[in-house]
Design an enzyme around this catalytic site. Structure first.
Site, PDB file in Angstrom:
ATOM      1  N   LEU A   1      47.183  52.836  15.982  1.00 28.78           N
ATOM      2  CA  LEU A   1      46.944  53.045  17.414  1.00 28.78           C
ATOM      3  C   LEU A   1      45.533  52.659  17.852  1.00 28.78           C
ATOM      4  CD1 LEU A   1      48.830  56.419  17.981  1.00 28.78           C
ATOM      5  CD2 LEU A   1      49.700  54.090  18.178  1.00 28.78           C
TER       6      LEU A   1
ATOM      7  N   CYS B   1      41.226  53.132  -5.879  1.00 27.17           N
ATOM      8  CA  CYS B   1      40.808  52.608  -4.579  1.00 27.17           C
ATOM      9  C   CYS B   1      41.649  53.320  -3.527  1.00 27.17           C
ATOM     10  CB  CYS B   1      40.967  51.091  -4.531  1.00 27.17           C
ATOM     11  SG  CYS B   1      42.662  50.539  -4.723  1.00 27.17           S
TER      12      CYS B   1
ATOM     13  N   CYS C   1      42.642  43.015   5.979  1.00 27.94           N
ATOM     14  CA  CYS C   1      42.146  43.902   7.027  1.00 27.94           C
ATOM     15  C   CYS C   1      42.235  45.356   6.611  1.00 27.94           C
ATOM     16  CB  CYS C   1      42.972  43.724   8.293  1.00 27.94           C
ATOM     17  SG  CYS C   1      42.204  42.632   9.465  1.00 27.94           S
TER      18      CYS C   1
END
Ligand SMILES: [Zn+2]
Length: 495
Positions: free
Chosen positions: A184, A453, A301
């Site tokens: 969002l 990670c 990303c």
């Protein structure tokens, strides 16, 4: 010797001491790149193959010109020149005589039959109808247009909203995700109440709510070599809003094979790229980047983060180009790559050439069909890097038991410091993946290591690296700290 400014792109800055540009001396492009890698040895493997050849997913520009169309690395420099390194981000021979330096004008889509608009439609589109470049004729073209958006995420959201608002008659959406809370921050098609719903269902409601005149066709599936040509075929224009290299190359190749324009956008942290690839009039994505980067060299990303407004800006530029192609007005971004830097608020434009030896769009191109794109990009179809399947892993529950035992493993967090701030495991030692190779001495005394990670991809790569360096007892936490939060410690934040 002349002084040259070398612009370092964001993905490579961690390997150049964080600098965005450097002033270097050298008489040729190759000379300043060599000085750059000598001063920053970590850059070497990102820019050059082990054989010393400039990697194919890295393009070097002198001012606005690709050095492959000048004298390559031997291109001479003069005082004040700017050398830019432009790598492919997910999410790219001498010029031919037809290239006059100006982009070709497009004719727009075929003229629509002279249907009339209702009173409501005339009112809805009145600000378009007032523009001589759009008018009733252009608005009819928009109503007749069919546009396919590949990806209904950060880039697809603004594109879809503006194209629907503009009156595009039919929009196909390819996406198989559900709306996640972390979407969002940038995916403005969705609201908080949509979290957990399929993106296509929420997107269709939102788009048809904005403009009931826009028909939305959903494809709730991954775009593959098997289905891509059938899905793309009915559309006039394809908008590439993907976030991964296999789909990007697949979209490009399918568009070239079908003869359709591909409105390209990609984003990375604070930087964006936009172009229009139309092999009938100019270069394709493969003319720019003939090969994808190796999967471990460019983070996604999801790993690197992205400024929320950035895909908004890039997506609106993609919508702008799409509308121009439909109405056949203006100068499309064909043969030009627009770079946008949000931090410096700067736009730059680089020239793109059609590669006369392009494997796909040149006259005697060897590739005549679609290929296996995950294999081409070195990633399996589920997007998990190949290392994840081939290194020793440990489940969160098993790690929990071992950490409580008398002989706990040494925990290494291979994420970035910003991620460490969100949440980390107690007792862990932070070494970002990019620094691991230089900091292995910090690990040599630990008898056994567990690396983690966010989701398990980077730690698998890092585990592979340590195994290759001779470490033996190394494992990667399967599913990363997010899986740990789900299975062991729900009080830990997931992101
Ligand atoms: Zn090409």
């Amino acid at each position: 010797m002349p002084k040259t400014t070398v612009k370092v792109p964001t993905p490579l800055r961690p390997f150049a001491g964080g600098a965005s540009e450097l002033s270097l001396e050298g008489s040729t492009v190759g000379g300043v790149i060599r000085s750059l890698t000598e001063a920053n040895p970590a850059l070497q493997r990102h820019l050059f193959t082990p054989e010393g050849r400039l990697r194919n997913f890295v393009t070097v520009y002198l001012n606005d010109e690709d050095i492959r169309y000048l004298q390559r690395e031997a291109t001479p420099l003069k005082e004040g020149d700017v050398v830019s390194i432009v790598p492919a981000v997910a999410g790219g021979a001498p010029s031919t005589s037809q290239e006059s330096g100006r982009s070709p004008k497009l004719v727009g889509i075929a003229p629509a039959p002279a249907e009339t608009f209702t009173r409501d439609e005339l009112r809805r589109y009145s600000r378009h109808l007032l523009l001589p470049e759009v008018g009733v004729a252009g608005q009819r073209k928009l109503r007749q247009a069919k546009v396919l958006l590949v990806g209904a995420g950060g880039l697809g959201s603004p594109t879809a909203l503006y194209l629907a608002a503009a009156g595009v008659g039919e929009m196909g959406l390819v996406d198989f995700d559900t709306v996640d809370l972390s979407n969002l921050q940038r995916q403005v098609l969705y609201s908080t109440a949509d979290v957990g719903r399929p993106k296509l269902v929420a997107a269709k409601e939102r788009i048809e709510g904005l403009n009931p005149g826009t028909k939305v066709v959903g494809y709730e599936q991954r775009l593959t070599s098997e289905n891509a040509l059938d899905i793309l075929r009915p559309y006039d224009i394809v908008v590439d809003g993907t976030d991964n290299f296999p789909t990007r190359y697949l979209v490009n190749d399918a568009c070239v094979l079908l003869g359709k324009p591909n409105v390209y956008g990609s984003i990375y942290r604070f930087e964006g790229q936009v172009s229009v690839f139309d092999a009938r009039h100019g270069p394709c994505y493969r003319c720019l980047y003939s090969e994808p980067p190796p999967p471990d060299l460019v983070p996604s990303c999801a790993e690197a983060g992205v400024l929320g407004v950035l895909p908004g800006l890039v997506g609106v530029l993609q919508a702008t180009e799409t509308v121009k192609l439909i109405i056949g007005k203006g100068e499309p971004l064909i043969g030009r790559l627009l770079l946008f830097d949000a931090l410096g608020l700067a736009f730059r434009e680089l020239k793109l050439h059609k590669n006369p030896h392009c494997v796909l769009c040149s006259p005697n191109a060897p590739q005549k069909g679609l290929i296996d794109y995950p294999a081409f990009c070195g990633v399996p179809a589920d997007g998990v890097a190949p290392a994840a399947g081939s290194v020793p892993q440990i489940e969160p529950e098993a790690l929990h038991v071992e950490l409580e035992s008398a002989d706990p493993p040494f925990l290494v967090d291979v994420r970035e410091p910003e991620e460490w701030e969100i949440a980390h495991l107690p007792g862990a030692h932070l070494i970002p993946k990019a620094e691991l190779a230089d900091r292995v001495d910090e690990l040599t005394r630990a008898p056994k290591l567990v690396l983690y990670c966010r989701a398990g991809t980077r730690s698998a790569d890092a585990t592979r690296l340590l195994l290759d360096l001779g470490f033996s007892n190394v494992r990667s936490l399967r599913g990363g700290i997010n899986a740990w939060a789900q299975k062991v410690d729900p009080s830990l934040a997931q992101y």
